[in-house]
Scaffold this motif. Sequence first.
Motif, mmCIF file in Angstrom:
data_model
loop_
_atom_site.group_PDB
_atom_site.id
_atom_site.type_symbol
_atom_site.label_atom_id
_atom_site.label_comp_id
_atom_site.label_asym_id
_atom_site.label_seq_id
_atom_site.Cartn_x
_atom_site.Cartn_y
_atom_site.Cartn_z
ATOM 1 N N GLN A 1 0.717 -0.960 0.270
ATOM 2 C CA GLN A 1 -0.025 0.032 0.062
ATOM 3 C C GLN A 1 0.912 1.386 0.057
ATOM 4 O O GLN A 1 1.999 1.352 0.675
ATOM 5 C CB GLN A 1 -0.860 0.053 1.340
ATOM 6 C CG GLN A 1 -1.848 -1.071 1.219
ATOM 7 C CD GLN A 1 -2.965 -1.005 0.312
ATOM 8 O OE1 GLN A 1 -3.489 -0.036 -0.260
ATOM 9 N NE2 GLN A 1 -3.473 -2.186 -0.012
ATOM 10 N N PHE A 2 0.451 2.303 -0.648
ATOM 11 C CA PHE A 2 1.242 3.501 -0.900
ATOM 12 C C PHE A 2 0.646 4.411 0.070
ATOM 13 O O PHE A 2 -0.701 4.599 0.237
ATOM 14 C CB PHE A 2 1.346 4.095 -2.247
ATOM 15 C CG PHE A 2 2.149 3.414 -3.255
ATOM 16 C CD1 PHE A 2 3.479 3.305 -2.950
ATOM 17 C CD2 PHE A 2 1.528 2.686 -4.379
ATOM 18 C CE1 PHE A 2 4.424 2.563 -4.139
ATOM 19 C CE2 PHE A 2 2.253 1.914 -5.156
ATOM 20 C CZ PHE A 2 3.810 1.757 -4.964
ATOM 21 N N THR A 3 1.568 5.129 0.825
ATOM 22 C CA THR A 3 1.226 6.079 1.988
ATOM 23 C C THR A 3 1.555 7.509 1.449
ATOM 24 O O THR A 3 0.641 8.446 1.905
ATOM 25 C CB THR A 3 1.739 6.031 3.408
ATOM 26 O OG1 THR A 3 3.307 6.186 2.857
ATOM 27 C CG2 THR A 3 1.581 4.504 3.699
ATOM 28 N N HIS A 4 2.320 7.770 0.425
ATOM 29 C CA HIS A 4 2.641 9.210 -0.101
ATOM 30 C C HIS A 4 3.070 9.309 -1.513
ATOM 31 O O HIS A 4 3.908 8.332 -1.903
ATOM 32 C CB HIS A 4 3.600 9.744 0.721
ATOM 33 C CG HIS A 4 3.657 11.393 0.737
ATOM 34 N ND1 HIS A 4 3.016 12.240 0.930
ATOM 35 C CD2 HIS A 4 4.818 11.932 0.157
ATOM 36 C CE1 HIS A 4 3.655 13.361 0.567
ATOM 37 N NE2 HIS A 4 4.750 13.153 0.072
ATOM 38 N N HIS A 5 2.822 10.331 -2.243
ATOM 39 C CA HIS A 5 3.128 10.138 -3.577
ATOM 40 C C HIS A 5 3.660 11.623 -3.903
ATOM 41 O O HIS A 5 3.204 12.542 -3.281
ATOM 42 C CB HIS A 5 1.982 9.926 -4.574
ATOM 43 C CG HIS A 5 1.148 8.786 -4.361
ATOM 44 N ND1 HIS A 5 1.818 7.545 -4.899
ATOM 45 C CD2 HIS A 5 -0.028 8.282 -4.140
ATOM 46 C CE1 HIS A 5 1.067 6.571 -4.780
ATOM 47 N NE2 HIS A 5 -0.295 6.870 -4.149
ATOM 48 N N ILE A 6 4.727 11.549 -5.054
ATOM 49 C CA ILE A 6 5.296 12.971 -5.327
ATOM 50 C C ILE A 6 5.038 12.945 -7.005
ATOM 51 O O ILE A 6 5.501 11.965 -7.478
ATOM 52 C CB ILE A 6 6.851 12.815 -4.822
ATOM 53 C CG1 ILE A 6 6.940 12.785 -3.628
ATOM 54 C CG2 ILE A 6 7.275 14.200 -5.476
ATOM 55 C CD1 ILE A 6 8.332 12.586 -3.017
ATOM 56 N N ASP A 7 4.288 13.734 -7.235
ATOM 57 C CA ASP A 7 3.863 14.009 -8.471
ATOM 58 C C ASP A 7 4.933 14.561 -9.521
ATOM 59 O O ASP A 7 5.544 15.636 -8.976
ATOM 60 C CB ASP A 7 2.426 14.448 -8.562
ATOM 61 C CG ASP A 7 1.295 13.421 -8.457
ATOM 62 O OD1 ASP A 7 1.918 12.165 -8.363
ATOM 63 O OD2 ASP A 7 0.311 13.893 -7.935
ATOM 64 N N TYR A 8 4.722 14.276 -10.826
ATOM 65 C CA TYR A 8 5.623 15.353 -11.995
ATOM 66 C C TYR A 8 4.913 16.862 -11.551
ATOM 67 O O TYR A 8 3.628 17.014 -11.385
ATOM 68 C CB TYR A 8 5.278 14.673 -13.193
ATOM 69 C CG TYR A 8 5.817 15.535 -14.321
ATOM 70 C CD1 TYR A 8 7.094 15.380 -14.703
ATOM 71 C CD2 TYR A 8 5.003 16.494 -14.990
ATOM 72 C CE1 TYR A 8 7.772 16.267 -15.771
ATOM 73 C CE2 TYR A 8 5.511 17.273 -16.060
ATOM 74 C CZ TYR A 8 6.810 17.212 -16.459
ATOM 75 O OH TYR A 8 7.298 18.110 -17.181
ATOM 76 N N GLU B 1 10.020 19.147 0.818
ATOM 77 C CA GLU B 1 8.486 19.687 0.760
ATOM 78 C C GLU B 1 7.780 18.622 1.580
ATOM 79 O O GLU B 1 7.359 17.647 0.989
ATOM 80 C CB GLU B 1 8.000 20.125 -0.430
ATOM 81 C CG GLU B 1 6.641 20.942 -0.327
ATOM 82 C CD GLU B 1 6.034 21.317 -1.676
ATOM 83 O OE1 GLU B 1 6.408 22.573 -2.060
ATOM 84 O OE2 GLU B 1 5.684 20.493 -2.609
ATOM 85 N N GLY B 2 7.357 19.057 2.667
ATOM 86 C CA GLY B 2 6.513 17.870 3.484
ATOM 87 C C GLY B 2 7.326 16.499 3.819
ATOM 88 O O GLY B 2 8.659 16.606 4.070
ATOM 89 N N GLN C 1 14.095 9.159 5.928
ATOM 90 C CA GLN C 1 13.287 9.669 7.227
ATOM 91 C C GLN C 1 12.001 9.745 7.079
ATOM 92 O O GLN C 1 11.248 9.186 8.220
ATOM 93 C CB GLN C 1 14.004 10.835 7.509
ATOM 94 C CG GLN C 1 15.557 10.830 7.959
ATOM 95 C CD GLN C 1 15.916 12.051 7.955
ATOM 96 O OE1 GLN C 1 15.655 13.099 7.419
ATOM 97 N NE2 GLN C 1 17.270 12.216 8.541
ATOM 98 N N SER C 2 11.391 10.113 6.059
ATOM 99 C CA SER C 2 10.103 10.067 5.823
ATOM 100 C C SER C 2 9.309 8.832 5.861
ATOM 101 O O SER C 2 8.156 8.622 6.516
ATOM 102 C CB SER C 2 9.601 11.006 4.603
ATOM 103 O OG SER C 2 9.953 12.161 4.704
ATOM 104 N N ALA C 3 9.660 7.640 5.102
ATOM 105 C CA ALA C 3 9.449 6.605 4.955
ATOM 106 C C ALA C 3 9.442 5.761 6.238
ATOM 107 O O ALA C 3 8.262 4.985 6.669
ATOM 108 C CB ALA C 3 10.104 5.621 4.107
ATOM 109 N N HIS C 4 10.470 6.085 7.051
ATOM 110 C CA HIS C 4 10.406 5.644 8.528
ATOM 111 C C HIS C 4 9.238 5.979 9.293
ATOM 112 O O HIS C 4 8.672 5.349 10.072
ATOM 113 C CB HIS C 4 11.648 5.785 9.084
ATOM 114 C CG HIS C 4 11.983 5.045 10.215
ATOM 115 N ND1 HIS C 4 11.864 5.420 11.475
ATOM 116 C CD2 HIS C 4 12.342 3.561 10.242
ATOM 117 C CE1 HIS C 4 12.316 4.631 12.568
ATOM 118 N NE2 HIS C 4 12.574 3.335 11.932
#
Length: 587
Positions: A179-186, A234-235, A294-297
């Motif tokens: 499952q994905f928890t965060h995306h970074i878009d083009y 950014e976030g 760090q964000s993923a953790h």
Amino acid sequence: MKSDNAPLVILGINGVYHESSAAIVIDGKTQFAIEEERLNRVKHAKPAGLGNPHVLPHNAIAQCLQFADITLQEVDIIAFSFNPAKRLAKHRNLVEPCEQGGWGTATAERAYFEKLMTVPRQLADQGFAGQFMWVDHEMAHAASAFYPSPYEQSAIISIDGIGEFESASIGYAQGNNIQFTHHIDYPNSIGFLWEKMAKYLGFSEYDACKVMSVGSFGDSARYKSQMQTLLYPEGFGFAVDADKLCFRLEDYSQLEALFNVAQRDMHDPLLPVHHDIAAALQSVTSDMLLHLAQSAHELTGSNNLCMAGGVALNCVANTRLFEDGPFENLYIQPAANDAGTALGAALWAYHSVLQPNTRVAQPEHTYLGACFSDDEILAVLDNAEVSYTKHDNLAQQVAPLLAQGKVVGWFQDAMEFGPRALGNRSLLADPRDPEMVKRLNRLVKHREDHRPFCPSVLTEYADQWFDIKKVAEASRYMLMAYPANSLLKSQIPAVVHVDGTSRIQRVDKVSNAKYHALISEFNRITGVPMLLNTSFNDREPIVCTPQNAVNTLMRTKIDYLAIGSYLVVSESKAPQAEATSAQSVEI
């Protein structure tokens, strides 16, 4: 009609952008995977173009079917690592400067979508009658990293140029589920940033490795503040200054103004200013991957991390995010680039869609490609009329040659899947020779002298020769860079880069017994438990077949070819060899 107990066959395909590939998974276990470029002999298989997303890796597909001894009619599921509808929908309302009729324009994106929608029909016309699945590109990357990993649960980072629209994603996997928890878009894309900067520095968009090498000679501090305006946190993720980067325009004026340096022509000399810009790019990238880790953790709470995507091939950033970051374990898919998505799509189709009760164990190595018998090799050698001898223990013959300064092509067993040569399709040399880098670059590889070579080191000696803070599974695949031991690095000048680091491959007896035996014999002779290892090629895709290997031997200054049980002498050395042309001598 298939019986109830017939194996379930899934064919994974990547063919949209570049690094076209195919993989076959039977009853959930990876059986075979190969890149199209190894077969059609075109680097990256094809350019990433608006006119060719529907061009399939027919050779790679055929090799998968041949390995499994089946036809396309016997494949149950085809999993394709892209979702055309998602790309079209995401680009529909995107407003950015584009070349007329180019990437991002409404007409081009519609035509791109329509070409991709011909893929299922193409396969049906060739006899496929099973279930066809479009698999999101980022999910294919994530699956390629998690399912082959040794972890029951893990955080995941998928990071490349662009999938359908995402350039990076953070997720969590446990058991069979991702499952994905965060995306970074083009347009926020580290992969595209590197492509743009590579072209600004006078290379091609495929030359991230050259930019990394050039950066090792530079001072990152000189331009780091400017680079931080292009890429910044950014976030949980990151952002880029899309106005300055103009990803979909061949416009470098904003970069020229930012750095006060004109775009370099590929024929111009590399100057210190170019080194410094590349160094700043690497430094900011490493910072950003540490931030992502760090964000993923924080988002997942896992102590394990799995990674894939082209940016995950950046060994310097990988080492920084792992050794300075919060994770205890790190696995990176060896075929982290788009080639790996063929494997990921197939594994995702099995584990996430079919939902077996238990996760299927995968091979603990990346030797998933073509393999050739001694009889097949012998036929090629005899036809080429080369001089060769046959040996029961090739390592005992080759190690002394390497210790004498010879360059040996080492062609054994199944080919590696992924961009790194890991001891089955490798050129090998003595790491103690300070002149070996120039010799290989000028006489064999025909590439720039600033580019380093890497060591394959016996895993039991790795931490003695290199400063390794935390052992990563990824270091088995040349995906980590470590400082060489300050007391020992003078003994291995050919594999220590200008910055004092080496991109190592840890070699163990279980995953590659033949290669381990060769390095062990070299260690017995020299006291150095490693070899210089570079890909077996000359400005071409890595050799795949015995014929490829013989062709490369004959047009370069390689001294010997160790292929199967045979030791082949290069044409220039044939008069001194004991064996006569096209004759085998048992030893």
